[in-house]
Design a protein around this motif. Sequence first.
Motif, PDB file in Angstrom:
ATOM      1  N   GLY A  41       0.797  -1.209   0.000  1.00 35.03           N
ATOM      2  CA  GLY A  41       0.000   0.000   0.000  1.00 35.03           C
ATOM      3  C   GLY A  41       0.832   1.263   0.000  1.00 35.03           C
ATOM      4  N   ARG A  42       0.122   2.385   0.034  1.00 30.12           N
ATOM      5  CA  ARG A  42       0.754   3.705   0.101  1.00 30.12           C
ATOM      6  C   ARG A  42       0.939   4.088   1.565  1.00 30.12           C
ATOM      7  NH1 ARG A  42      -1.472   8.513  -2.075  1.00 30.12           N
ATOM      8  NH2 ARG A  42       0.659   9.121  -2.614  1.00 30.12           N
ATOM      9  N   VAL A  43       2.146   4.523   1.914  1.00 27.69           N
ATOM     10  CA  VAL A  43       2.491   4.853   3.296  1.00 27.69           C
ATOM     11  C   VAL A  43       2.956   6.305   3.364  1.00 27.69           C
ATOM     12  CG1 VAL A  43       3.997   4.339   5.249  1.00 27.69           C
ATOM     13  CG2 VAL A  43       3.161   2.476   3.792  1.00 27.69           C
ATOM     14  N   LEU A  44       2.452   7.026   4.336  1.00 25.30           N
ATOM     15  CA  LEU A  44       2.951   8.366   4.661  1.00 25.30           C
ATOM     16  C   LEU A  44       3.707   8.278   5.970  1.00 25.30           C
ATOM     17  CD1 LEU A  44       3.155  11.460   4.487  1.00 25.30           C
ATOM     18  CD2 LEU A  44       0.879  11.570   5.549  1.00 25.30           C
ATOM     19  N   GLU A  45       5.000   8.663   5.945  1.00 29.29           N
ATOM     20  CA  GLU A  45       5.774   8.716   7.174  1.00 29.29           C
ATOM     21  C   GLU A  45       6.011  10.167   7.556  1.00 29.29           C
ATOM     22  OE1 GLU A  45       9.930   7.420   9.382  1.00 29.29           O
ATOM     23  OE2 GLU A  45       9.676   6.921   7.256  1.00 29.29           O
ATOM     24  N   LEU A  46       5.525  10.560   8.717  1.00 31.23           N
ATOM     25  CA  LEU A  46       5.710  11.904   9.248  1.00 31.23           C
ATOM     26  C   LEU A  46       6.958  11.928  10.125  1.00 31.23           C
ATOM     27  CD1 LEU A  46       2.000  12.557  10.301  1.00 31.23           C
ATOM     28  CD2 LEU A  46       3.137  13.328   8.201  1.00 31.23           C
ATOM     29  N   PRO A 101      -0.352  14.929  -2.338  1.00 33.09           N
ATOM     30  CA  PRO A 101      -1.353  14.395  -3.269  1.00 33.09           C
ATOM     31  C   PRO A 101      -1.904  13.050  -2.804  1.00 33.09           C
ATOM     32  CG  PRO A 101       0.854  14.004  -4.118  1.00 33.09           C
ATOM     33  CD  PRO A 101       1.026  14.812  -2.865  1.00 33.09           C
ATOM     34  N   GLY A 102      -3.209  12.877  -2.928  1.00 30.97           N
ATOM     35  CA  GLY A 102      -3.826  11.582  -2.670  1.00 30.97           C
ATOM     36  C   GLY A 102      -3.941  11.239  -1.201  1.00 30.97           C
ATOM     37  N   GLN A 103      -4.461  10.037  -0.938  1.00 29.73           N
ATOM     38  CA  GLN A 103      -4.603   9.519   0.413  1.00 29.73           C
ATOM     39  C   GLN A 103      -3.738   8.269   0.563  1.00 29.73           C
ATOM     40  OE1 GLN A 103      -9.013   9.275   0.713  1.00 29.73           O
ATOM     41  NE2 GLN A 103      -8.815  10.799   2.341  1.00 29.73           N
ATOM     42  N   PHE A 104      -3.620   7.825   1.814  1.00 30.44           N
ATOM     43  CA  PHE A 104      -2.679   6.757   2.139  1.00 30.44           C
ATOM     44  C   PHE A 104      -3.390   5.643   2.897  1.00 30.44           C
ATOM     45  CE2 PHE A 104      -0.461  10.727   1.699  1.00 30.44           C
ATOM     46  CZ  PHE A 104       0.655  10.402   0.945  1.00 30.44           C
ATOM     47  N   ASP A 105      -2.895   4.428   2.694  1.00 32.29           N
ATOM     48  CA  ASP A 105      -3.417   3.281   3.427  1.00 32.29           C
ATOM     49  C   ASP A 105      -2.931   3.277   4.874  1.00 32.29           C
ATOM     50  OD1 ASP A 105      -4.619   1.753   1.065  1.00 32.29           O
ATOM     51  OD2 ASP A 105      -2.545   2.024   0.408  1.00 32.29           O
ATOM     52  N   ILE A 106      -1.698   3.782   5.068  1.00 33.85           N
ATOM     53  CA  ILE A 106      -1.069   3.777   6.385  1.00 33.85           C
ATOM     54  C   ILE A 106      -0.360   5.110   6.591  1.00 33.85           C
ATOM     55  CG2 ILE A 106       0.571   2.610   7.915  1.00 33.85           C
ATOM     56  CD1 ILE A 106       0.354   0.176   5.936  1.00 33.85           C
ATOM     57  N   VAL A 107      -0.563   5.711   7.761  1.00 32.83           N
ATOM     58  CA  VAL A 107       0.224   6.872   8.181  1.00 32.83           C
ATOM     59  C   VAL A 107       1.024   6.446   9.407  1.00 32.83           C
ATOM     60  CG1 VAL A 107       0.174   9.227   9.069  1.00 32.83           C
ATOM     61  CG2 VAL A 107      -1.456   8.532   7.300  1.00 32.83           C
ATOM     62  N   ARG A 127      -5.535  16.411  10.519  1.00 33.35           N
ATOM     63  CA  ARG A 127      -5.021  16.300   9.151  1.00 33.35           C
ATOM     64  C   ARG A 127      -4.886  14.832   8.743  1.00 33.35           C
ATOM     65  NH1 ARG A 127      -0.511  19.916   6.676  1.00 33.35           N
ATOM     66  NH2 ARG A 127      -1.904  19.506   4.913  1.00 33.35           N
ATOM     67  N   ILE A 128      -4.424  14.003   9.677  1.00 33.21           N
ATOM     68  CA  ILE A 128      -4.312  12.575   9.374  1.00 33.21           C
ATOM     69  C   ILE A 128      -5.675  12.021   8.978  1.00 33.21           C
ATOM     70  CG2 ILE A 128      -3.882  10.304  10.384  1.00 33.21           C
ATOM     71  CD1 ILE A 128      -1.655  11.631  12.070  1.00 33.21           C
ATOM     72  N   GLU A 129      -6.701  12.355   9.737  1.00 34.25           N
ATOM     73  CA  GLU A 129      -8.032  11.797   9.503  1.00 34.25           C
ATOM     74  C   GLU A 129      -8.691  12.386   8.260  1.00 34.25           C
ATOM     75  OE1 GLU A 129     -12.248  11.331   9.412  1.00 34.25           O
ATOM     76  OE2 GLU A 129     -11.226  13.255   9.743  1.00 34.25           O
ATOM     77  N   SER A 130      -8.636  13.699   8.106  1.00 35.12           N
ATOM     78  CA  SER A 130      -9.438  14.345   7.066  1.00 35.12           C
ATOM     79  C   SER A 130      -8.739  14.452   5.722  1.00 35.12           C
ATOM     80  CB  SER A 130      -9.855  15.747   7.524  1.00 35.12           C
ATOM     81  OG  SER A 130      -8.712  16.593   7.681  1.00 35.12           O
ATOM     82  N   GLU A 131      -7.390  14.475   5.712  1.00 36.31           N
ATOM     83  CA  GLU A 131      -6.672  14.699   4.459  1.00 36.31           C
ATOM     84  C   GLU A 131      -5.897  13.482   3.971  1.00 36.31           C
ATOM     85  OE1 GLU A 131      -4.346  18.327   4.221  1.00 36.31           O
ATOM     86  OE2 GLU A 131      -5.411  19.127   5.964  1.00 36.31           O
ATOM     87  N   TRP A 132      -5.261  12.764   4.872  1.00 36.07           N
ATOM     88  CA  TRP A 132      -4.248  11.809   4.450  1.00 36.07           C
ATOM     89  C   TRP A 132      -4.677  10.350   4.517  1.00 36.07           C
ATOM     90  CZ3 TRP A 132      -0.555  14.783   8.161  1.00 36.07           C
ATOM     91  CH2 TRP A 132      -0.157  15.979   7.545  1.00 36.07           C
TER      92      TRP A 132
END
Length: 259
Positions: A41-46, A101-107, A127-132
């Motif tokens: 999946g797509r992952v966002l790492e903060l 851009p876009g949303q992620f399966d995992i943050v 932001r995690i909930e509404s955007e990412w």
Amino acid sequence: MNWVREFYSVSGGWWAKADAKVTDRDRHRLSLLRNHGGSAGRVLELGSGYGATAMALAQAGYEVTAVEISDRADYFSGSDRDVAPGSVTVYKADFYEVRLPGQFDIVCYWNGFGVGSDADQRQLLGRIESEWLRPGGIALIDVANPLVWAGWDGDEERLSADPDAGYDYELVQRIRFDPITCSAIDTWWEASKPDSKISQFLRCYTPADLMLLLSGTGLTLTGIVAGDHALPPSPHPGLDALLRDRHEYLAILRRTADA
């Protein structure tokens, strides 16, 4: 939060030779992500630091977007990206301001949540909930454990240089804990420069406090990982990992799927 960029940039320079590479810590985080978030999946790492964990995830096939505000982001070399079956895109930016851009399966947010006030944390969670995070997606967030940080109040440690291991600086660390704000003040300096101290300030949360913070955010705490224990967020009297052993625990958060 004006201290954030300076603290992580300066300390990042101290440890880069040793830490700006994939280590067992990053492989452990990969294992946690697989176990609790899925194998693809797509992952966002903060707060991605040097990018080592992002690289470990990409090597395992994930499509990773990494956001880091400090100069630690500069240590992630373009050549490293070519060897991964997945991908890494790095943004050197403030994650309170960056647009992605876009949303992620995992943050995921490893070893950093708690910077700033409760309002700052709620803004980030929003932001995690509404955007990412996609509906039904999962967030994995390391949370500072006040029970252990409070026990370290007043501790001071001198860390000798170890050039062979990549640690070129002799450093001193001093920890204080504010019981009113439930915050740790973690101060560091080079032993040869005692007048040039830098500090990070970490708001600590028990799991009960975290659930209060999450109220109204659209995110739900569904589990915690403390040491070798993966547990539901329910009473566990005498759990040594949270009482004495672990200065942070992993919070597993889920976004409620849209109706």
